[in-house]
Design an enzyme around this catalytic site. Structure first.
Site, PDB file in Angstrom:
ATOM      1  CG  HIS A 110      -0.133   0.040   2.518  1.00 39.00           C
ATOM      2  ND1 HIS A 110       0.337  -1.106   3.125  1.00 39.00           N
ATOM      3  CD2 HIS A 110       0.286   1.073   3.303  1.00 39.00           C
ATOM      4  CE1 HIS A 110       0.984  -0.784   4.226  1.00 39.00           C
ATOM      5  NE2 HIS A 110       0.984   0.537   4.352  1.00 39.00           N
ATOM      6  CG  HIS A 131       7.328   4.739   1.053  1.00 42.12           C
ATOM      7  ND1 HIS A 131       6.907   5.738   1.907  1.00 42.12           N
ATOM      8  CD2 HIS A 131       7.376   3.593   1.801  1.00 42.12           C
ATOM      9  CE1 HIS A 131       6.707   5.242   3.113  1.00 42.12           C
ATOM     10  NE2 HIS A 131       6.982   3.939   3.078  1.00 42.12           N
TER      11      HIS A 131
END
Length: 300
Positions: free
Chosen positions: A141, A226
């Site tokens: 995620h 990220h």
């Protein structure tokens, strides 16, 4: 004459025998006398008391005190535990920490990585060596805001906040770039893939501000988009930088997740999903080229 003398002698002998024997006492008086004699033998005389008091303490005989054998208290505790275990119904299993109702929850807002993109990233995880622990592709995620300690009564407020901030957003075009490390210098702990998306940083800032207005704690780390690929649990070599070309997707929703810590790694459970229902603004219209003057073929 002879028989009369014999009878007289027998009578005198009986009287002499009776006089020599003591008179028989009643049974009650005899018992009282025996009891008083026993009491006199047991009760020390005054002189004897003084002698026993003057004797040194070392010569006085004291009864030995019975001591409990070592470990008797531990045996009692173990016996109590055994009784408690036997009292439990069959089939009952001990409760784990996760089965107890926690006082706070670990939550975070994030964008989920689609399955097809996660599978591509899983191929990169094969390069890991040493004590790197790869993230499960189904758990990948992009974290927007991390909330380490959320009171249970605040969860509904967080769901309403997510709906308010995301329902009018248009779908986002998310692009993955090269790999990196946290921290970049020294011994890194996290290996990740860089992310780019228009409006993603603004959404993360709005979520953080809204969460703080609700009185919920957030982390103090600056936002860096990220996707975490692995976490290091010991000495492990670095992987050379990798560049990802044409790896992107359209994100149509965000989610609120709960983080559960397990021995095999954290487990993320979605609590609510927020659809991006907005419409992307129209792009700049292309200016039509200016009309070209008509050209006629030269007359012959």
């Amino acid at each position: 004459m002879t028989s009369g003398v014999k009878i007289k002698r027998k009578a005198e002998g009986g009287r002499q025998k009776a006089a020599s024997q003591p008179a028989e006492q009643p049974r009650g008086q005899a018992a009282e006398k025996q009891a008083s004699e026993k009491t006199e033998r047991r009760t020390p005389r005054p002189a004897d008391r003084k002698e026993s008091a003057n004797k040194p303490a070392s010569k006085q005989v004291s009864k030995p005190v019975k001591k409990k054998p070592a470990g008797s208290q531990r045996d009692e505790v173990m016996a109590f535990i055994d009784r408690s275990v036997k009292a439990k119904p069959k089939g009952a299993r001990p409760q784990t920490d996760e089965e107890h109702t926690p006082s706070t929850y670990r939550l975070f807002f994030a964008l989920r990585v689609p399955t097809e993109i996660a599978n591509r990233l899983a191929e990169m995880q094969r390069k890991l060596k040493g004590n790197w622990r790869a993230v499960n592709p189904g758990q990948m995620h992009i974290t927007l805001t991390y909330l380490p300690a959320v009171p249970p009564e605040k969860i509904e407020d967080l769901k309403r906040l997510g709906t308010r901030l995301m329902q009018d957003l248009p779908p986002m075009q998310v692009k993955l770039r090269g790999t990196g490390y946290f921290p970049n210098e020294g011994s890194p702990r996290v290996w990740f893939v860089k992310v780019e998306a228009e409006g993603l940083a603004e959404l993360a800032e709005q979520l953080r501000a809204g969460v703080q207005e609700l009185g919920v704690q957030t982390d103090d780390l600056p936002f860096k988009a990220h996707v975490t690929l692995a976490r290091k649990k010991g000495p492990a070599p670095r992987i050379p930088p990798l560049v990802l070309d044409h790896l992107e997707w359209t994100a149509s929703s965000g989610s609120l997740y709960r983080s559960l810590l397990r021995k095999t790694g954290p487990l993320y459970e979605p609590q609510s999903t927020f659809r991006f229902r907005g419409t992307a603004p129209p792009g700049p219209q292309e200016t039509p080229p200016p009309p070209q003057p008509e050209t006629h073929p030269p007359k012959e």
